[in-house]
Design a protein around this motif. Structure first.
Motif, short mmCIF file in Angstrom:
data_model
loop_
_atom_site.label_atom_id
_atom_site.label_comp_id
_atom_site.label_asym_id
_atom_site.label_seq_id
_atom_site.Cartn_x
_atom_site.Cartn_y
_atom_site.Cartn_z
N ALA A 34 0.83 -1.21 0.00
CA ALA A 34 0.00 0.00 0.00
C ALA A 34 0.86 1.25 0.00
O ALA A 34 0.59 2.22 -0.72
N TRP A 35 1.94 1.26 0.80
CA TRP A 35 2.84 2.40 0.82
C TRP A 35 3.61 2.50 -0.50
O TRP A 35 3.95 3.60 -0.96
N GLY A 36 3.88 1.37 -1.14
CA GLY A 36 4.56 1.40 -2.43
C GLY A 36 3.75 2.17 -3.46
O GLY A 36 4.31 2.95 -4.25
N ALA A 37 2.43 1.97 -3.45
CA ALA A 37 1.57 2.71 -4.38
C ALA A 37 1.60 4.20 -4.08
O ALA A 37 1.58 5.03 -5.00
N VAL A 38 1.65 4.56 -2.79
CA VAL A 38 1.71 5.98 -2.41
C VAL A 38 3.01 6.60 -2.87
O VAL A 38 3.04 7.71 -3.43
N VAL A 39 4.13 5.90 -2.64
CA VAL A 39 5.43 6.40 -3.07
C VAL A 39 5.49 6.55 -4.59
O VAL A 39 6.01 7.53 -5.13
#
Length: 210
Positions: A182-187
């Motif tokens: 999920a954080w990968g998509a944000v980054v």
């Protein structure tokens, strides 16, 4: 029983800029989610030593504005602002590293509580971390906070939970992998990283929690 993996979508995540209390440019991670508990209960869970030990870590120190705290095996720092039951701001430092800042904001939301947690770091810390490790380091920090807020959810729900051992369970590792994705998509959205870069960053951060 709480399905923690499905709780991933209950949290809003974003990257941004922040003004640090000491001045200077900062980079921030923001997590926002709602808990099915009264503001006073969530505040107590986040500020009472006996309750903090049950979902985050034992804490010691002079626990008042201007005082210092230390989480066992984790960060320590100074307590900058404490306004019950809505605002807590502390410096956050691991060992001798440069201090970052964590701000916790609580507000009523229907019958529950809206929690916002912002972790702001001096720009030079984030930029150096990205140079050394790519975006995976930033994803790992966000994943660490996701795990902490999952522990808070378990605590508020009355589940049996031991923060010292839970992160080694299969449930926690599955949660951490979903969190890092999920954080990968944000980054990727914030920094314009390619799919391969984002995948490598997620793999790096997930390995940190495995």
């Amino acid at each position: 029983m709480i399905d923690l993996v499905n709780q991933i979508n209950a949290t809003h995540r974003e990257l941004g800029t922040a003004g640090l209390s000491g001045g200077g440019a900062g980079r921030s991670l923001l997590l926002r989610r709602t808990y099915d508990a009264a503001v006073e209960d969530v505040w107590s869970a986040c500020t009472t030593p006996e309750r903090l030990a049950r979902w985050l870590a034992p804490v010691s120190g002079d626990l008042r504005p201007g005082g210092h705290y230390q989480l066992e095996g984790n960060a320590g720092g100074s307590i900058q602002i404490c306004v019950a039951p809505s605002l807590l701001r502390v410096t956050w430092s691991m060992g001798e590293g440069m201090a970052t800042e964590v701000e916790l904001r609580l507000a009523p939301s229907g019958d529950g509580t809206l929690l916002q947690l912002e972790h702001a770091s001096p720009a030079e810390i984030v930029d150096e971390m990205v140079r050394q490790y790519g975006p995976g380091g930033t994803i790992g920090i966000g994943g660490g906070w996701d795990l902490a807020l999952a522990g808070l959810l378990l605590h508020l729900s009355g589940a049996e939970y031991d923060p010292a051992t839970w992160q080694d369970t299969a449930e926690a590792k599955a949660f951490a992998a979903r969190s890092c994705a999920a954080w990968g998509a944000v980054v990727q959205a914030a920094w314009g990283t390619g799919d391969d870069d984002a995948a490598a960053a997620v793999a790096f951060a997930t390995a940190h929690f495995s």
